[in-house]
Design an enzyme around this catalytic site. Structure first.
Site, mmCIF file in Angstrom:
data_model
loop_
_atom_site.group_PDB
_atom_site.id
_atom_site.type_symbol
_atom_site.label_atom_id
_atom_site.label_comp_id
_atom_site.label_asym_id
_atom_site.label_seq_id
_atom_site.Cartn_x
_atom_site.Cartn_y
_atom_site.Cartn_z
ATOM 1 N N GLY A 32 71.607 81.449 42.444
ATOM 2 C CA GLY A 32 71.176 80.450 43.505
ATOM 3 C C GLY A 32 72.147 79.414 44.228
ATOM 4 O O GLY A 32 72.071 79.155 45.275
ATOM 5 N N GLU A 53 73.735 73.088 40.704
ATOM 6 C CA GLU A 53 72.320 73.913 40.699
ATOM 7 C C GLU A 53 71.732 73.976 42.093
ATOM 8 O O GLU A 53 72.068 73.008 42.848
ATOM 9 C CB GLU A 53 71.653 73.428 39.510
ATOM 10 C CG GLU A 53 70.180 74.252 39.197
ATOM 11 C CD GLU A 53 70.261 75.614 38.908
ATOM 12 O OE1 GLU A 53 70.769 76.321 39.723
ATOM 13 O OE2 GLU A 53 69.420 75.803 38.184
ATOM 14 N N ASP A 72 63.461 72.399 38.750
ATOM 15 C CA ASP A 72 62.231 72.555 38.628
ATOM 16 C C ASP A 72 61.547 72.094 37.790
ATOM 17 O O ASP A 72 61.248 70.518 37.617
ATOM 18 C CB ASP A 72 61.692 73.919 38.820
ATOM 19 C CG ASP A 72 60.191 74.319 39.205
ATOM 20 O OD1 ASP A 72 59.601 73.776 39.874
ATOM 21 O OD2 ASP A 72 60.022 75.383 38.759
ATOM 22 N N PHE A 106 57.201 76.849 46.897
ATOM 23 C CA PHE A 106 58.223 77.981 46.555
ATOM 24 C C PHE A 106 59.036 78.163 47.845
ATOM 25 O O PHE A 106 58.529 78.443 48.737
ATOM 26 C CB PHE A 106 57.672 79.296 46.135
ATOM 27 C CG PHE A 106 58.853 79.901 45.247
ATOM 28 C CD1 PHE A 106 59.098 79.973 44.187
ATOM 29 C CD2 PHE A 106 59.512 80.961 46.007
ATOM 30 C CE1 PHE A 106 60.140 80.651 43.499
ATOM 31 C CE2 PHE A 106 60.197 81.703 45.634
ATOM 32 C CZ PHE A 106 60.903 81.565 44.136
ATOM 33 N N VAL A 107 60.311 77.868 47.547
ATOM 34 C CA VAL A 107 61.330 77.835 49.015
ATOM 35 C C VAL A 107 62.330 78.906 48.523
ATOM 36 O O VAL A 107 62.620 79.346 47.384
ATOM 37 C CB VAL A 107 61.948 76.614 49.312
ATOM 38 C CG1 VAL A 107 60.904 75.601 49.440
ATOM 39 C CG2 VAL A 107 62.755 76.118 48.030
ATOM 40 N N ASP A 131 66.381 82.638 46.346
ATOM 41 C CA ASP A 131 65.755 83.926 46.387
ATOM 42 C C ASP A 131 64.295 84.016 45.959
ATOM 43 O O ASP A 131 63.829 83.290 45.421
ATOM 44 C CB ASP A 131 66.494 85.032 45.668
ATOM 45 C CG ASP A 131 66.109 84.920 44.024
ATOM 46 O OD1 ASP A 131 66.093 83.820 43.646
ATOM 47 O OD2 ASP A 131 65.697 85.995 43.537
ATOM 48 N N ARG A 139 68.228 85.086 50.337
ATOM 49 C CA ARG A 139 69.285 84.083 49.865
ATOM 50 C C ARG A 139 69.992 83.833 51.048
ATOM 51 O O ARG A 139 70.915 82.826 51.016
ATOM 52 C CB ARG A 139 70.280 84.825 48.965
ATOM 53 C CG ARG A 139 69.352 84.854 47.564
ATOM 54 C CD ARG A 139 70.765 85.251 46.382
ATOM 55 N NE ARG A 139 70.139 85.905 45.224
ATOM 56 C CZ ARG A 139 69.564 85.088 44.169
ATOM 57 N NH1 ARG A 139 69.457 83.748 44.396
ATOM 58 N NH2 ARG A 139 69.269 85.940 43.151
HETATM 59 P P1 5GP Z 1 63.666 74.795 35.807
HETATM 60 O O1 5GP Z 1 64.139 73.583 36.378
HETATM 61 O O2 5GP Z 1 62.427 75.010 35.714
HETATM 62 O O3 5GP Z 1 64.469 75.196 34.418
HETATM 63 O O4 5GP Z 1 64.426 76.112 36.614
HETATM 64 C C1 5GP Z 1 64.989 76.128 37.826
HETATM 65 C C2 5GP Z 1 65.205 77.359 38.324
HETATM 66 O O5 5GP Z 1 64.123 77.931 38.638
HETATM 67 C C3 5GP Z 1 66.196 77.391 39.685
HETATM 68 O O6 5GP Z 1 67.465 77.522 39.248
HETATM 69 C C4 5GP Z 1 65.645 78.544 40.040
HETATM 70 O O7 5GP Z 1 66.413 79.786 39.871
HETATM 71 C C5 5GP Z 1 64.202 78.584 40.016
HETATM 72 N N1 5GP Z 1 63.468 77.938 40.753
HETATM 73 C C6 5GP Z 1 62.890 76.964 40.797
HETATM 74 N N2 5GP Z 1 61.750 76.476 41.853
HETATM 75 C C7 5GP Z 1 62.249 77.603 43.052
HETATM 76 C C8 5GP Z 1 61.756 77.653 44.323
HETATM 77 O O8 5GP Z 1 61.246 77.071 44.985
HETATM 78 N N3 5GP Z 1 62.513 78.594 44.742
HETATM 79 C C9 5GP Z 1 63.425 79.677 44.174
HETATM 80 N N4 5GP Z 1 63.728 80.757 45.031
HETATM 81 N N5 5GP Z 1 63.582 79.508 42.764
HETATM 82 C C10 5GP Z 1 63.167 78.512 42.315
HETATM 83 MG MG MG Z 2 68.527 79.597 39.402
#
Ligand code: 5GP
Ligand code: MG
Length: 174
Positions: free
Chosen positions: A45, A99, A103, A152-153, A159, A165
């Site tokens: 990403g 990053e 999330d 969700f973006v 992606d 992407r």
């Molecule tokens: P976390 O912070 O939950 O451990 O994970 C973050 C990862 O979740 C990001 O690197 C991405 O891969 C994925 N992610 C979280 N929110 C989104 C979103 O809104 N869109 C997309 N495409 N991926 C997301």
């Molecule tokens: Mg990721």
């Protein structure tokens, strides 16, 4: 291929360009000019953000990539899964993790611990986008491009099942 409605633009290309410049200015202010900095882009990403951001940095930047994800196993903190390992040794180095989006915060929290375990001198976190409403821990990135709502973006590297992407802006998936 499945159809998704991606017609709603959340962040425009102009806003993204401004965001990259703002974040780079903050990072440039925090390190010495020409100081060695290991930049770790998180695949897949963050590939676009890493390319854009590093071209605005003044340090002696050494770019590497790592592919990681986290899953919730028996521990609620989660477990880090490494799909692609670093090639540089971070021991004794200043490290900046780049990053795409934060999330729950699990992935970045686990990765930061791992890099310190490997002897990094300092580890800072930079994310293009942040969804603080979703956090399950107290993780805070050192540099955040734009705070976004809990949607969700896709686009600008992000992606859905490998698609979208390449969008130059960031869109909400409905
Ligand atoms: P976390 O912070 O939950 O451990 O994970 C973050 C990862 O979740 C990001 O690197 C991405 O891969 C994925 N992610 C979280 N929110 C989104 C979103 O809104 N869109 C997309 N495409 N991926 C997301
Ligand atoms: Mg990721």
């Amino acid at each position: 291929m499945e159809y998704h409605d991606t017609s709603e633009v959340l962040i425009t290309t102009d806003q993204i360009e401004q965001m990259v410049e703002d974040v780079a200015a903050q990072i440039n202010a925090d390190y010495m000019p020409y100081q060695e900095l290991i930049v770790i882009g998180i695949l897949t990403g963050a590939y676009i953000f890493t390319a854009d951001l590093t071209r605005h940095l003044n340090m002696a930047v050494n770019v590497d990539f790592m592919q990681v994800s986290s899953y919730v196993g028996t521990e609620s903190t989660g477990v880090l899964k490494i799909r692609k390992e670093l090639t540089v040794d971070v021991a004794g180095k200043d490290v900046l993790v780049v990053e795409d989006i934060i999330d729950t915060g699990r992935t970045m929290a686990l990765l930061k611990d791992l890099l310190y375990e490997r002897g990094a001198k300092s580890v800072k976190l930079c994310a293009a986008f942040d969804k603080p409403d979703r956090r399950v821990n107290d993780l805070k990135a050192d540099y955040v491009g734009l705070v976004i709502p809990d949607e969700f973006v896709v686009g600008y590297g992000l992606d859905l099942d490998g698609q979208y992407r390449n969008f130059r802006d960031v869109r909400i998936v409905r």
